[in-house]
Design an enzyme around this catalytic site. Structure first.
Site, short mmCIF file in Angstrom:
data_model
loop_
_atom_site.label_atom_id
_atom_site.label_comp_id
_atom_site.label_asym_id
_atom_site.label_seq_id
_atom_site.Cartn_x
_atom_site.Cartn_y
_atom_site.Cartn_z
N SER A 256 -5.40 1.53 -11.78
CA SER A 256 -4.96 2.70 -11.00
C SER A 256 -5.30 4.01 -11.69
CB SER A 256 -3.45 2.64 -10.79
OG SER A 256 -3.10 1.42 -10.21
N ASN B 269 4.16 -2.43 -0.27
CA ASN B 269 4.55 -3.26 0.88
C ASN B 269 3.86 -2.82 2.17
OD1 ASN B 269 6.10 -4.58 -0.95
ND2 ASN B 269 7.96 -4.59 0.30
N GLU B 270 3.53 -1.51 2.26
CA GLU B 270 2.81 -1.06 3.46
C GLU B 270 1.42 -1.72 3.49
OE1 GLU B 270 4.37 1.07 1.34
OE2 GLU B 270 6.08 1.54 2.64
N GLN C 238 -3.66 -3.43 -18.17
CA GLN C 238 -4.54 -3.34 -16.99
C GLN C 238 -4.83 -1.87 -16.65
OE1 GLN C 238 -2.55 -4.32 -13.36
NE2 GLN C 238 -4.43 -4.60 -12.18
N GLU D 159 -2.50 -11.30 -8.32
CA GLU D 159 -1.38 -10.39 -8.59
C GLU D 159 -0.29 -10.54 -7.53
OE1 GLU D 159 -2.43 -6.24 -8.90
OE2 GLU D 159 -0.75 -5.88 -10.25
C1 LIG Z 1 6.15 -0.05 -12.12
C2 LIG Z 1 4.68 0.02 -11.84
C3 LIG Z 1 3.80 -0.66 -12.67
C4 LIG Z 1 2.43 -0.58 -12.44
N1 LIG Z 1 1.56 -1.18 -13.33
C5 LIG Z 1 0.22 -0.98 -13.21
C6 LIG Z 1 -0.69 -1.44 -14.21
O1 LIG Z 1 -0.30 -2.05 -15.22
N2 LIG Z 1 -1.99 -1.16 -14.07
C7 LIG Z 1 -2.49 -0.51 -12.99
O2 LIG Z 1 -3.71 -0.33 -12.90
N3 LIG Z 1 -1.65 -0.04 -12.01
C8 LIG Z 1 -0.32 -0.26 -12.11
N4 LIG Z 1 0.55 0.24 -11.14
C9 LIG Z 1 0.01 1.03 -10.05
C10 LIG Z 1 0.16 0.39 -8.68
O3 LIG Z 1 -0.80 -0.62 -8.50
C11 LIG Z 1 0.02 1.52 -7.66
O4 LIG Z 1 1.15 2.35 -7.83
C12 LIG Z 1 -0.03 1.03 -6.24
O5 LIG Z 1 -1.23 0.36 -6.00
C13 LIG Z 1 0.10 2.19 -5.23
O6 LIG Z 1 -0.78 3.22 -5.52
P1 LIG Z 1 -0.27 4.75 -5.64
O7 LIG Z 1 0.93 4.75 -6.54
O8 LIG Z 1 -1.43 5.57 -6.02
O9 LIG Z 1 0.24 5.12 -4.19
P2 LIG Z 1 -0.67 5.57 -2.96
O10 LIG Z 1 -1.80 4.62 -2.80
O11 LIG Z 1 -1.00 7.02 -3.10
O12 LIG Z 1 0.33 5.38 -1.75
C14 LIG Z 1 1.33 6.33 -1.41
C15 LIG Z 1 2.07 5.83 -0.18
O13 LIG Z 1 1.16 5.74 0.93
C16 LIG Z 1 1.14 4.41 1.46
N5 LIG Z 1 -0.22 4.04 1.88
C17 LIG Z 1 -1.37 4.22 1.17
N6 LIG Z 1 -2.42 3.73 1.86
C18 LIG Z 1 -1.93 3.20 3.00
C19 LIG Z 1 -2.52 2.53 4.11
N7 LIG Z 1 -3.83 2.30 4.18
N8 LIG Z 1 -1.70 2.12 5.13
C20 LIG Z 1 -0.35 2.34 5.07
N9 LIG Z 1 0.26 2.98 4.04
C21 LIG Z 1 -0.52 3.40 3.02
C22 LIG Z 1 1.60 3.52 0.31
O14 LIG Z 1 2.15 2.30 0.77
C23 LIG Z 1 2.63 4.40 -0.37
O15 LIG Z 1 3.87 4.30 0.28
C24 LIG Z 1 1.93 0.15 -11.33
C25 LIG Z 1 2.82 0.82 -10.49
C26 LIG Z 1 4.18 0.77 -10.74
C27 LIG Z 1 5.10 1.53 -9.84
#
Ligand SMILES: Cc1cc2nc3c(=O)[nH]c(=O)nc-3n(C[C@H](O)[C@H](O)[C@H](O)COP(=O)(O)OP(=O)(O)OC[C@H]3O[C@@H](n4cnc5c(N)ncnc54)[C@H](O)[C@@H]3O)c2cc1C
Length: 395
Positions: free
Chosen positions: A129, A381-382, A126, A244
């Protein structure tokens, strides 16, 4: 409510158990029960075993090879497979892409991809991100420009789970930079072997490699590989994102961890007695077990509601995801505490027999470290709490 008393469902559970006893080798089960990341070979091999039985895509519609089971039967099936230590099947293909493909794909795309996925011939990754687009996915920057009957794709994706296993990738790309972010996104299927696709490992806290970053440099993708209409990809992706997080309470994983915790606490010492007899520690186990029972009943109730046509727009899956993921981390932390020094049996490469400490020790700390991510993947979770606030509490 008496979900488990239905004799037909219990008979079904026995049928699944008998199948697992007959087809699942002990060494494969052992690796999975210890939380090791599955190999591509194990995942595809197990998909083929399930395919022979007609069980590899239980939740797909019957016309595309699904089973027609009720949500409760699917839950029973998944629980029995997980607790027995069966390898997972490719989640990106079965749970995420599959529903998009059979809902929005054209006949040619369905023919090319659905059956081979179900048969265990294709592994999917996938590509959603990006380094600066996770929770705010619509801000993604990977760009696709139409050149004749091909798109030229450039950009960087990250956190690609099992991307190094993938034969094919499904990807969100920007095809219109002028409109609102959500309106300019398209959904492409990309051959992982196409020139310009580079998959690089990200080694996670558990010192293992299941995650990747994926670079797309002038990758030529046939326009025929676009799902649905150009610039409508966001609405297709939304269906996928609902799948998902739907019912991701991970009750089976929580049950397995709870059983391992109790077993470990029976072998470890606290003062002159067993850790499990320590009143403070056993009270903490009991508290987690109460949460587990409540989570299981909440899940079963949600499944029963689904069976009776519950409103699919209510974010019940978000509630289950928050509670289930937090419980995984809670039980995991108790396991690590109970293990003490024996937690050093990280990922032993040469069998488990000669190690000191509880038989359940090897792999536990590595799995605990990896599961710090459960509150992030599948939507943090947020973000789930935001959805609950809006969709359930009307805030
Ligand atoms: C083990 C693992 C496997 C994954 N596998 C895939 C995959 O196969 N393909 C893929 O495309 N993606 C994958 N992901 C990515 C995953 O979907 C993202 O990590 C996730 O959506 C969070 O995005 P970010 O890491 O950019 O964090 P950010 O979006 O930058 O968030 C950082 C922090 O800010 C908080 N935050 C952000 N926006 C808000 C809001 N509006 N209100 C309150 N809090 C907020 C978040 O909760 C978090 O604590 C994976 C991630 C992990 C850790």
């Amino acid at each position: 409510m008496h979900f488990r008393q239905d004799p037909e469902d219990e008979r079904f559970r026995e049928e699944v158990r008998a199948f697992l006893r007959a087809r699942l080798p002990a060494d494969v089960a052992e690796r999975n029960r210890r939380g090791f990341h599955p190999t591509k070979e194990d995942e595809l091999w197990w998909t083929r075993v399930l395919y022979e039985r007609g069980w590899s895509a239980p939740h797909w519609p019957v016309e595309y090879g699904g089973t027609g089971w009720s949500p409760l039967r699917r839950f029973i099936f998944e629980e029995e497979c997980f607790l027995a230590g069966a390898p997972p099947t490719c989640a990106a293909g079965f749970s995420l892409l599959g529903p998009v493909l059979y809902t929005y794909g054209n006949e040619d795309q369905k023919q090319r991809f659905l059956e081979p996925t179900r048969r265990g011939d294709i592994f999917w990754g996938q590509l959603f991100s990006e380094p600066n687009a996770g929770s705010d996915l619509a801000s993604l920057k990977t760009i696709a420009v139409l050149d004749g009957d091909h798109y030229i794709v450039n950009g960087q994706k990250t956190w690609t789970t099992e991307g190094h296993y993938a034969d094919w990738l499904f990807c969100l790309v920007r095809t219109d930079t002028e409109s609102k972010p959500q309106r300019g996104i398209s959904f492409l299927i990309i051959d992982a072997k196409a020139p310009g696709v580079t998959v690089r490992p990200i080694v996670s806290l558990d010192e293992s490699h299941s995650l990747n970053e994926t670079f797309l440099d002038n990758v030529r993708v046939p326009a025929a590989n676009r799902i649905g209409e150009e610039n409508k990809g966001w609405s297709y992706a939304k269906l996928l994102l609902e799948h998902e997080r739907a019912f991701s309470a991970e009750v089976p994983r929580n049950k397995r961890l709870m059983a391992q915790l109790k077993q470990i606490a029976k072998t470890q010492r606290s003062g002159a007695g067993r850790l499990i007899d320590d009143p403070v520690f056993s009270a903490r186990i009991a508290e987690a077990e109460i949460e587990l029972r409540a989570l299981e009943w909440l899940t079963l109730r949600a499944l029963a509601d689904m069976d009776h046509g519950a409103d699919p727009t209510k974010p019940v899956g978000s509630v289950l995801k928050v509670r289930g993921s937090e419980l995984i981390q809670k039980i995991g932390a108790l396991i690590v505490e109970a293990l003490g020094d024996h937690g050093q049996a990280f990922y032993p490469e040469h069998g488990f027999e000669s190690l000191p400490g509880p038989a359940e020790a090897p792999g536990q700390v590595a799995d605990f470290l990896y599961r710090r991510a459960v509150t992030i993947y599948g939507g943090t979770n947020e973000i789930q709490r935001n959805l609950i606030a809006r969709g359930l509490l009307g805030l």
